[in-house]
Design a protein around this motif. Structure first.
Motif, short mmCIF file in Angstrom:
data_model
loop_
_atom_site.label_atom_id
_atom_site.label_comp_id
_atom_site.label_asym_id
_atom_site.label_seq_id
_atom_site.Cartn_x
_atom_site.Cartn_y
_atom_site.Cartn_z
N GLU A 66 39.16 35.08 54.12
CA GLU A 66 39.52 35.29 52.81
C GLU A 66 39.27 36.41 52.22
N SER A 67 38.03 36.95 52.46
CA SER A 67 37.47 38.23 52.03
C SER A 67 38.34 39.30 52.59
N LEU B 204 41.43 39.44 53.74
CA LEU B 204 42.86 39.16 53.39
C LEU B 204 43.10 39.73 51.88
N LYS B 205 41.78 39.47 51.05
CA LYS B 205 41.95 40.06 49.59
C LYS B 205 42.00 41.16 49.77
N GLY C 208 45.69 36.16 50.12
CA GLY C 208 44.72 35.30 50.27
C GLY C 208 45.10 34.05 51.25
N LEU C 209 44.07 33.27 51.24
CA LEU C 209 44.59 31.97 52.18
C LEU C 209 46.06 31.45 52.16
N GLU C 210 46.43 31.32 51.12
CA GLU C 210 47.78 30.61 50.73
C GLU C 210 48.94 31.67 51.47
N TYR D 104 40.51 23.45 52.93
CA TYR D 104 41.32 24.69 52.61
C TYR D 104 42.85 24.57 52.77
N ILE E 114 36.26 30.82 57.44
CA ILE E 114 37.25 30.97 56.49
C ILE E 114 36.84 31.69 55.40
N LYS E 115 35.79 31.57 54.90
CA LYS E 115 35.39 32.68 53.84
C LYS E 115 35.56 34.17 54.00
#
Length: 143
Positions: free
Chosen positions: A74-75, A77-78, A83-85, A110, A70-71
Motif C-alpha cells: 500500500e505504501s 502504491l501510494k 492504492g490497494l483498490e 483488505y 499488504i501495508k
C-alpha cells in the motif's frame, strides 16, 4: 523516481530497500508493477511477525507478516499515486501451504471477490530470508 525507456521506477525511502538493483515498483503502459514484497521493516534488519526467542529460535506469525506485506505494498502504491483498490492481480508466495487459511483470514480484510484482484497463490521452497513466510508481487492500474 527514475524515468527510463521501461517506464518510471519508484524507490520508496520509507520502505526497506531491494536486496539487489531493482525498484520497489515500476509504472509503464498504464500499469504499476510492484516487486515481490515481504514483511521486512524499513530498518532493513527486522521483520514484522518475527519474534526471537530466548533460545535463539524464532516464532513466525503468518497473520502479522501478511498484514505487514499488504501495508508495505500500500505504501509503495501510494508513492506511484495508487492504492490497494487499484490492484488487478496478485501473486502470493507462501513457504508452507499450512499457512494458507490464516493468510486468507488477513487477505479477506483488505480485498473482496467482487472488486478485489485476481490472485494466484503458490508454495515455494524458501524465500530470501528464513524468517519470511510470505512474499507478494502485485500489478495495479495506474490511476
Amino acid at each position: 523516481m527514475d524515468s527510463s525507456p521501461n517506464g518510471q521506477g519508484y524507490i520508496v525511502a520509507s520502505r526497506a530497500p531491494g536486496l539487489a538493483n531493482y525498484p520497489h515498483a515500476r509504472k509503464a503502459g498504464g500499469l504499476i508493477f510492484v516487486s515481490g514484497i515481504s514483511s521486512r521493516n524499513p530498518d532493513n534488519s527486522s521483520w514484522e511477525g518475527v519474534v526471537e526467542n530466548a533460545d535463539g529460535t524464532f516464532t513466525l506469525d503468518i497473520k502479522a507478516q501478511t498484514h505487514a506485506v499488504i501495508k508495505n505494498i500500500e505504501s509503495i502504491l501510494k508513492e506511484a499515486g495508487a492504492g490497494l483498490e487499484n490492484i488487478i492481480d496478485l501473486t502470493v508466495f507462501l513457504v508452507d501451504m499450512k499457512d494458507y487459511n490464516e493468510f486468507n483470514q488477513v487477505y479477506n480484510l483488505y480485498f473482496n471477490a467482487e472488486t478485489g484482484p485476481s490472485r494466484t497463490t503458490v508454495a515455494v521452497k524458501q524465500l530470501p530470508n528464513p524468517r519470511l513466510l510470505i512474499e507478494i508481487k502485485s500489478t495495479a492500474l495506474a490511476p
